[in-house]
Design a protein around this motif. Structure first.
Motif, PDB file in Angstrom:
ATOM      1  N   ILE A   1      -3.401  -3.394   3.671  1.00 33.91           N
ATOM      2  CA  ILE A   1      -2.772  -4.601   2.850  1.00 33.91           C
ATOM      3  C   ILE A   1      -1.259  -4.279   3.335  1.00 33.91           C
ATOM      4  N   ALA A   2      -0.749  -2.898   2.754  1.00 36.51           N
ATOM      5  CA  ALA A   2       0.563  -2.783   2.921  1.00 36.51           C
ATOM      6  C   ALA A   2       1.194  -2.966   4.715  1.00 36.51           C
ATOM      7  N   SER A   3       0.291  -2.673   5.472  1.00 29.22           N
ATOM      8  CA  SER A   3       0.697  -2.871   6.939  1.00 29.22           C
ATOM      9  C   SER A   3       0.869  -4.033   7.277  1.00 29.22           C
ATOM     10  N   VAL A   4       0.347  -5.252   6.536  1.00 29.15           N
ATOM     11  CA  VAL A   4       0.437  -6.545   7.023  1.00 29.15           C
ATOM     12  C   VAL A   4       1.701  -7.063   6.434  1.00 29.15           C
ATOM     13  N   VAL A   5       2.242  -6.517   5.350  1.00 27.46           N
ATOM     14  CA  VAL A   5       3.338  -7.165   4.431  1.00 27.46           C
ATOM     15  C   VAL A   5       4.440  -6.429   4.652  1.00 27.46           C
TER      16      VAL A   5
END
Length: 790
Positions: free
Chosen positions: A80-84
């Protein structure tokens, strides 16, 4: 091996069951879920606790659809952190996730502490970070709200809120799933079945499971670690007994027996040089490779068993044509049994032989809202939370420099931490349309919190710690005392007397608020400006300390944010552009600091940074130059700075941190995503896509890029490393290619994550006599076959 085949067999069995299920009766869509989403450029979000087009909401929001999450194989918190852009993920020694959004976060690994970035599933709070570990499956979308969310999303949201929106029960029968095979013998299965049971009752049952072999390798012996093994499920029931009453039940849970990640040694730093053993001083360093690490063996080999269960009921009552009462009631139950290695070596220097605990949390929200489509829209509500958290840790350190004659050869210490937390809040939100183009916004929330804690530092039973503290008590105590037993509480109180647990109450209250203005310049362009303030409650550390002084709580922090932005769509909606600039006044930021303990040396404590600030800007651009081609670029610029704070750095030296950047705040972060799907004459659609994600360097702790170590034979840095606590910048590339059949009956894809095997790390952890990194995952790749029935 048996577990892998169970996952495969279970997924296949569920697929056969779904295929054999009869079609169920059709049911018209409920009024609660009707919204026009016919334009592919529109994304629906619930940032204001109502469904709205994202381009009409005057807030910074990143929203990722369920289809995009599925295509990009986003299944974990790190994914999730990698896409935000602007969102950073870090692992911790205690296997507790750490989120930082736009530089606002809490680098604390204790189980029972609130995050600065709160997490919700369908507006139901997941109040502690670890609870969201396996929520990213069968989703409609994920929304990330940036900046303080202390009004409508009031639970300690100084940094923002992550909202998981589950895929909902459907009005007609649907079923589907997928199964994947990838590197490290990874087998993953997902499946769902959905439809009406009666004309007024709908259901959706979804599940996911994954097993993979060890991915980490010891560089000192023939050993491996890193097996993944988890499963999760979710049952949704939507019932509309009348036209004015609606109920939505969500029962979900998961179990995870995956190995905690091992760390990579980068520093040997004997706190007491005279007692640094040859085993420590001669321990080799690993190569710069994501897979190489080291850990203890035998009873101290890292392992975990974590379980989570949640039941949530949402009830909506239409009191009048334009007045709705909403109740959201939830209960969460989490339990863990873990062994973790905190030093990156096959030595017993910072090994949590026991890292057990539980969380039980009850939450209730009541809110009253008027017609949310009118000129004057308002919401009034109240929240109540009652949580109990408990941790029991035993730290072993027989190979550390604390194991010496001066400390009577103590080699372990334990601590229990039980918190009873109670929160009350009352909130209101109002929006008034002065004209069709101009809207004024205001919101406020009053919160009162109470945290009762009982902390007991105890000897694990060998008697050495008890002997030492009985000696200290006899020398230092100002009052007579009964000598403590082998497992009694040993921490010295205000009179330097051992034997009593640390019992305290932390009471706090605050008023969060937001004010703003939205100006709809054209139907495609929105300009907005907001000012807001959010708070995050204080907490107590889980720490085996020699004196009460180290157990003092960290008090509440606040962020006052100022933000202005624009959202626009151009050229017949082929171009979408969002831009925002912001400034955060950050007071009393909560961090893990250091103290020099008279017995145990340098220990972690919780401290407040009096004053700091964050300023920056974000932009994202979406291009649809031709049918089937979507290009999205997003970036975040952050400039964070401590304005006032004097304390101890990670090596126990007094330091002035003025001018230092805050931890986990890379100056630049961004992503580029390209997807292309073309429809063939036969109705099928081949597709191809890739995602590039990158960020610049950041620090894992305050002063991380300038801390130097005193010259000593017991201080040995990994060759080539200049700054131990610097997280180097990096970029990773993910890719996928596949085919979707006509009507999306089946699909197949080849995918890869970090396909160029970039070596990077997300955190650097200082332990007693060493420091070590958490490396990012190496290249992974595989094939997925999916199917749908409707």
């Amino acid at each position: 091996m048996k577990t892998k085949y169970n996952v495969l067999l279970g997924s296949a069995s569920l697929a056969c069951l779904l295929a054999a299920s009869p079609a169920l009766a059709q049911q018209p869509q409920s009024a609660a879920t009707q919204i026009d989403t016919s334009d592919a450029a529109d994304i629906v979000v619930t940032a204001n606790k109502r469904q709205e087009n994202i381009n009409k909401v005057g807030l910074s929001i990143t929203a990722v659809s369920g289809e995009a999450l599925q295509d990009r194989k986003v299944t974990s918190l790190e994914d999730i952190a990698s896409v935000v852009p602007g969102l950073a993920f870090a692992s911790s020694t205690a296997n507790t996730p750490i989120f930082t959004l736009r530089g606002v976060g809490f680098n604390e690994s204790s189980l029972g502490v609130y995050p600065a970035v709160s997490v919700y599933l369908d507006q139901t709070p997941l109040p502690f970070p670890v609870m969201a570990s396996h929520t990213a499956f069968d989703l409609e979308r994920v929304e990330v709200l940036k900046g303080p969310q202390g009004t409508l999303f009031g639970q300690n949201s100084t940094g923002g809120a992550i909202n998981y929106i589950a895929a909902k029960p459907t009005n007609s029968f649907e079923a589907g799933g997928d199964i994947s095979y990838g590197r490290f013998n990874q087998i993953e299965g997902n499946a769902f079945v959905s439809g009406p049971i009666t004309p007024n009752l709908r259901f959706r049952l979804a599940g996911t499971a994954l097993h993979s072999d060890d991915w980490q390798k010891s560089y000192t012996r023939d050993d491996k670690l890193g097996e993944q093994n988890y499963y999760a499920g979710r049952l949704l029931l939507d019932w509309d007994p009348t036209d004015t009453i609606r109920f939505a039940l969500n029962v979900n849970g998961w179990r995870d027996k995956s190995d905690p990640q091992a760390q990579q040694l980068v520093l040997k730093f004997g706190q007491i040089p005279a007692y640094a053993s040859p085993a420590l001083l001669n321990y080799p360093f690993p190569r710069d490779n994501a897979r190489t690490a080291d850990w203890s063996t035998g009873d101290l080999r890292p392992r975990a068993d974590r379980k989570f269960f949640q039941a949530a009921l949402r009830s909506d009552f239409d009191l009048t044509d334009n007045l709705t009462l909403t109740s959201i009631t939830s209960y969460d139950d989490y339990k863990q049994n873990q062994v973790t290695d905190g030093d990156g070596m096959n030595l017993i220097i910072f090994d949590l032989e026991k890292n057990d605990g539980y969380i039980r949390s009850f939450n209730q929200e009541l809110r009253l809202a008027n017609d949310q489509t009118g000129t004057f829209r308002w919401i009034l509500g109240a929240n109540y939370e009652k949580s109990t958290t408990f941790e029991n840790q035993i730290l072993r350190y027989i190979d550390s420099t604390n194991y010496n004659p001066n400390n009577l050869y103590i080699n372990a210490s334990g601590v229990t931490n039980k918190q009873k937390i109670e929160n009350y809040a009352f909130f209101g939100n109002a929006e008034y349309k002065l004209t069709e183009e101009l809207t004024l916004k205001a919101a406020a929330r009053y919160t009162q919190s109470r945290n009762n804690v009982n902390i007991c530092g105890y000897s694990p039973g060998d008697g050495h710690v008890a002997d030492l503290f009985n000696l200290l008590g006899s020398l230092l105590s100002s009052v007579p005392f009964t000598p403590i037993g082998q497992t009694d509480c040993y921490t010295l109180n205000e009179t330097n007397t051992p034997g009593e647990p640390y019992v305290r109450t932390l009471k706090e209250d605050n008023v969060s608020w937001r004010a703003g203005i939205d100006y709809q310049v054209t139907p495609q362009t929105l300009i907005y400006a907001n000012a807001s303030r959010g708070y995050k409650a204080g907490s107590f550390p889980s720490l085996a300390a020699a004196t009460y002084a180290a157990l003092a709580p960290v008090t509440q922090e606040s962020v006052t944010a100022y933000e202005a932005g624009v959202k626009t769509q151009l050229f017949d909606r082929k171009v979408g552009l969002n831009f925002a600039a912001f400034y955060y006044d950050y007071r009393d930021k909560q961090i893990r600091g250091k103290t020099t303990d008279p017995i145990f040396g340098i220990l972690d404590v919780l401290v407040n940074v009096p004053k700091s600030r964050i300023q920056g800007a974000e932009a994202d651009l979406t291009l649809r130059p031709t049918d089937g081609l979507t290009i999205t670029a997003a970036g975040t610029f952050l400039d964070s700075k401590v304005q006032r704070y004097d304390g101890l750095n990670v090596i126990g030296a007094t330091d002035n941190f003025r001018g230092d950047p805050l931890p986990f705040t890379p100056k630049w972060s961004g992503s580029l995503n390209v997807d292309y799907k073309v429809r063939m004459p036969n109705g099928g659609s081949p597709f191809i896509g890739f995602t590039v994600t990158g960020r610049s360097a950041s620090d894992a702790t305050l002063g991380g890029r300038r801390i130097t170590f005193p010259a000593s034979p017991a201080t040995i840095l990994k060759p080539g490393v200049d700054y131990i606590y610097k997280i180097d910048g990096y970029a990773t590339v993910d890719a996928r290619v596949g085919y979707v059949s006509d009507g999306d009956r089946w699909r197949v894809s080849l995918w890869g994550k970090n396909i160029f095997n970039e070596y990077y790390w997300t955190n650097v952890i200082p332990a007693n006599d060493s420091s070590a990194r958490f490396a990012g995952r190496p290249a992974t790749y595989g094939i997925t076959f999916g199917f749908n029935f409707n």
